[in-house]
Motif scaffolding. Structure first.
Motif, PDB file in Angstrom:
ATOM      1  N   GLU A  27       0.806  -1.224   0.000  1.00 26.65           N
ATOM      2  CA  GLU A  27       0.000   0.000   0.000  1.00 26.65           C
ATOM      3  C   GLU A  27       0.837   1.272   0.000  1.00 26.65           C
ATOM      4  OE1 GLU A  27      -4.053  -0.454   2.118  1.00 26.65           O
ATOM      5  OE2 GLU A  27      -2.611  -1.466   3.421  1.00 26.65           O
ATOM      6  N   SER A  28       2.146   1.145  -0.057  1.00 30.39           N
ATOM      7  CA  SER A  28       3.016   2.324  -0.071  1.00 30.39           C
ATOM      8  C   SER A  28       4.385   1.914  -0.580  1.00 30.39           C
ATOM      9  CB  SER A  28       3.139   2.918   1.336  1.00 30.39           C
ATOM     10  OG  SER A  28       3.847   2.031   2.196  1.00 30.39           O
ATOM     11  N   TRP A  29       5.200   2.924  -0.943  1.00 29.32           N
ATOM     12  CA  TRP A  29       6.569   2.638  -1.361  1.00 29.32           C
ATOM     13  C   TRP A  29       7.367   2.035  -0.212  1.00 29.32           C
ATOM     14  CZ3 TRP A  29       6.402   2.115  -6.108  1.00 29.32           C
ATOM     15  CH2 TRP A  29       5.887   3.064  -6.994  1.00 29.32           C
ATOM     16  N   ALA A  30       7.088   2.469   1.022  1.00 33.78           N
ATOM     17  CA  ALA A  30       7.795   1.912   2.176  1.00 33.78           C
ATOM     18  C   ALA A  30       7.485   0.432   2.322  1.00 33.78           C
ATOM     19  CB  ALA A  30       7.419   2.669   3.451  1.00 33.78           C
ATOM     20  N   GLU A  31       6.211   0.059   2.152  1.00 34.51           N
ATOM     21  CA  GLU A  31       5.843  -1.351   2.235  1.00 34.51           C
ATOM     22  C   GLU A  31       6.492  -2.150   1.109  1.00 34.51           C
ATOM     23  OE1 GLU A  31       1.735  -2.330   2.617  1.00 34.51           O
ATOM     24  OE2 GLU A  31       1.369  -0.832   4.164  1.00 34.51           O
ATOM     25  N   LEU A  32       6.521  -1.586  -0.099  1.00 34.44           N
ATOM     26  CA  LEU A  32       7.137  -2.287  -1.221  1.00 34.44           C
ATOM     27  C   LEU A  32       8.613  -2.548  -0.962  1.00 34.44           C
ATOM     28  CD1 LEU A  32       7.154  -3.451  -4.072  1.00 34.44           C
ATOM     29  CD2 LEU A  32       7.422  -1.117  -4.949  1.00 34.44           C
ATOM     30  N   SER A  33       9.317  -1.571  -0.400  1.00 34.06           N
ATOM     31  CA  SER A  33      10.748  -1.759  -0.107  1.00 34.06           C
ATOM     32  C   SER A  33      10.958  -2.905   0.865  1.00 34.06           C
ATOM     33  CB  SER A  33      11.341  -0.466   0.455  1.00 34.06           C
ATOM     34  OG  SER A  33      11.357   0.558  -0.519  1.00 34.06           O
ATOM     35  N   HIS A  34      10.129  -2.971   1.914  1.00 29.34           N
ATOM     36  CA  HIS A  34      10.266  -4.068   2.875  1.00 29.34           C
ATOM     37  C   HIS A  34       9.848  -5.392   2.262  1.00 29.34           C
ATOM     38  CE1 HIS A  34      11.631  -2.188   6.578  1.00 29.34           C
ATOM     39  NE2 HIS A  34      10.886  -1.150   6.271  1.00 29.34           N
ATOM     40  N   LEU A  35       8.864  -5.366   1.370  1.00 31.88           N
ATOM     41  CA  LEU A  35       8.456  -6.591   0.694  1.00 31.88           C
ATOM     42  C   LEU A  35       9.598  -7.142  -0.151  1.00 31.88           C
ATOM     43  CD1 LEU A  35       6.279  -8.614   0.075  1.00 31.88           C
ATOM     44  CD2 LEU A  35       5.280  -6.994  -1.548  1.00 31.88           C
ATOM     45  N   VAL A 118      11.345   3.297   7.440  1.00 31.39           N
ATOM     46  CA  VAL A 118      11.787   3.423   6.057  1.00 31.39           C
ATOM     47  C   VAL A 118      13.169   2.788   5.894  1.00 31.39           C
ATOM     48  CG1 VAL A 118      12.389   5.039   4.222  1.00 31.39           C
ATOM     49  CG2 VAL A 118      10.444   5.521   5.716  1.00 31.39           C
ATOM     50  N   ILE A 119      13.328   2.003   4.851  1.00 32.84           N
ATOM     51  CA  ILE A 119      14.614   1.384   4.555  1.00 32.84           C
ATOM     52  C   ILE A 119      15.608   2.447   4.090  1.00 32.84           C
ATOM     53  CG2 ILE A 119      15.756  -0.108   2.846  1.00 32.84           C
ATOM     54  CD1 ILE A 119      13.545  -2.037   3.075  1.00 32.84           C
ATOM     55  N   ASP A 120      16.874   2.226   4.390  1.00 39.29           N
ATOM     56  CA  ASP A 120      17.930   3.106   3.907  1.00 39.29           C
ATOM     57  C   ASP A 120      17.784   3.298   2.398  1.00 39.29           C
ATOM     58  OD1 ASP A 120      20.794   4.323   4.213  1.00 39.29           O
ATOM     59  OD2 ASP A 120      20.934   2.886   2.554  1.00 39.29           O
ATOM     60  N   PRO A 121      17.847   4.531   1.898  1.00 40.56           N
ATOM     61  CA  PRO A 121      17.611   4.783   0.468  1.00 40.56           C
ATOM     62  C   PRO A 121      18.545   4.022  -0.468  1.00 40.56           C
ATOM     63  CG  PRO A 121      17.568   6.841   1.704  1.00 40.56           C
ATOM     64  CD  PRO A 121      18.031   5.781   2.653  1.00 40.56           C
ATOM     65  N   VAL A 122      19.800   3.849  -0.073  1.00 41.45           N
ATOM     66  CA  VAL A 122      20.735   3.114  -0.925  1.00 41.45           C
ATOM     67  C   VAL A 122      20.343   1.640  -0.990  1.00 41.45           C
ATOM     68  CG1 VAL A 122      23.122   2.323  -1.155  1.00 41.45           C
ATOM     69  CG2 VAL A 122      22.638   4.708  -0.570  1.00 41.45           C
ATOM     70  N   GLN A 123      20.002   1.057   0.171  1.00 41.39           N
ATOM     71  CA  GLN A 123      19.560  -0.338   0.189  1.00 41.39           C
ATOM     72  C   GLN A 123      18.299  -0.514  -0.650  1.00 41.39           C
ATOM     73  OE1 GLN A 123      18.260  -1.845   3.977  1.00 41.39           O
ATOM     74  NE2 GLN A 123      18.279  -3.971   3.303  1.00 41.39           N
ATOM     75  N   ALA A 124      17.374   0.426  -0.517  1.00 48.13           N
ATOM     76  CA  ALA A 124      16.128   0.342  -1.282  1.00 48.13           C
ATOM     77  C   ALA A 124      16.403   0.410  -2.784  1.00 48.13           C
ATOM     78  CB  ALA A 124      15.180   1.464  -0.859  1.00 48.13           C
ATOM     79  N   ALA A 125      17.318   1.298  -3.195  1.00 55.81           N
ATOM     80  CA  ALA A 125      17.643   1.430  -4.611  1.00 55.81           C
ATOM     81  C   ALA A 125      18.273   0.148  -5.155  1.00 55.81           C
ATOM     82  CB  ALA A 125      18.575   2.615  -4.823  1.00 55.81           C
ATOM     83  N   ASN A 126      19.179  -0.447  -4.376  1.00 55.36           N
ATOM     84  CA  ASN A 126      19.817  -1.684  -4.822  1.00 55.36           C
ATOM     85  C   ASN A 126      18.811  -2.836  -4.900  1.00 55.36           C
ATOM     86  OD1 ASN A 126      22.345  -0.503  -5.096  1.00 55.36           O
ATOM     87  ND2 ASN A 126      22.956  -0.986  -2.999  1.00 55.36           N
TER      88      ASN A 126
END
Length: 221
Positions: A27-35, A118-126
């Motif tokens: 339901e959000s970009w934050a959730e997608l990153s953790h998924l 929120v996941i670290d932006p670099v980790q999320a990008a990778n």
């Protein structure tokens, strides 16, 4: 289950999880990153969203309180973890009370509980980059075998790929192995690049050592 409408402020959608070969909602970009983080974790064998809804009243209270956690996670060792994703700055007192009550309910049935931000932006990008190569069709085994051998000794990402063959054909397989943690990178403080050092994943390294020991024992016998 995940409504979409004009002017909404969150970003719902569906994500194909390589772990279970099923669609999982967010339901959000934050959730997608953790998924994506969960899908890339070799210790996770399944993720469900939304898993269930809790409903309760505090003693003496008339107002019914409800909460639907974001994810139910099953780990390889059988443990279960319920996950709520909410950035720290968006956690209101009422939210904190719901998270605390959910943690208590989970503990009563032997489940773990986590509220993550929120996941670290670099980790999320990778993760976003590598997730594009998560499908099994990308992991062509003849090339994957050569990559595992090429990175027995740590070296740069592009240099190792070139040692195996045409980077256009080899890099997708390399990214697939990185996603599935068959190969690993040093703790990343910047986005993946041609110079990123790739090396055997710890588990893979132990398996290689075990095979070598078994072969030596066979020869000695």
């Amino acid at each position: 289950m995940f409504p979409s409408y004009r002017g909404q402020r969150n970003f719902p959608g569906w994500y194909w999880a390589a772990t279970s070969a099923e669609l999982v909602g967010y339901e959000s970009w934050a959730e997608l990153s953790h998924l994506m983080r969960l899908d890339a974790d070799p210790e996770v064998v399944g993720v469900a969203s939304p898993p269930f809804r809790l409903s309760w009243r505090y003693s003496g209270g008339r107002r019914r309180i409800r909460h639907t956690p974001d994810y139910f996670v099953r780990r390889r060792d059988g443990r279960a973890v319920v996950l709520d994703v909410r950035p720290d700055e968006l956690v209101e007192p009422e939210d904190a009370a719901k998270f605390a009550a959910t943690a208590v309910a989970c503990a009563r049935v032997g489940w773990g509980y986590e509220r993550v931000g929120v996941i670290d932006p670099v980790q999320a990008a990778n993760l976003r980059w590598l997730s594009g190569y998560r499908h099994p069709r990308v992991g062509r085994e003849p090339v994957a075998k050569c990559l595992r051998a090429a990175f027995t000794q740590p070296q740069g990402l592009l240099a190792g790929a070139r040692a195996v063959g045409d980077p256009i054909a080899v890099l997708p397989v390399l990214f697939h192995l990185l996603w599935h943690r068959e190969l690993a990178v040093d703790p990343v403080s910047e986005r993946l690049s041609a110079a990123t050092v790739v090396h055997p994943a710890p588990v893979a390294a132990r398996e290689v050592e075990g095979d070598a020991d078994a072969s030596a024992a066979s020869v000695a016998g």
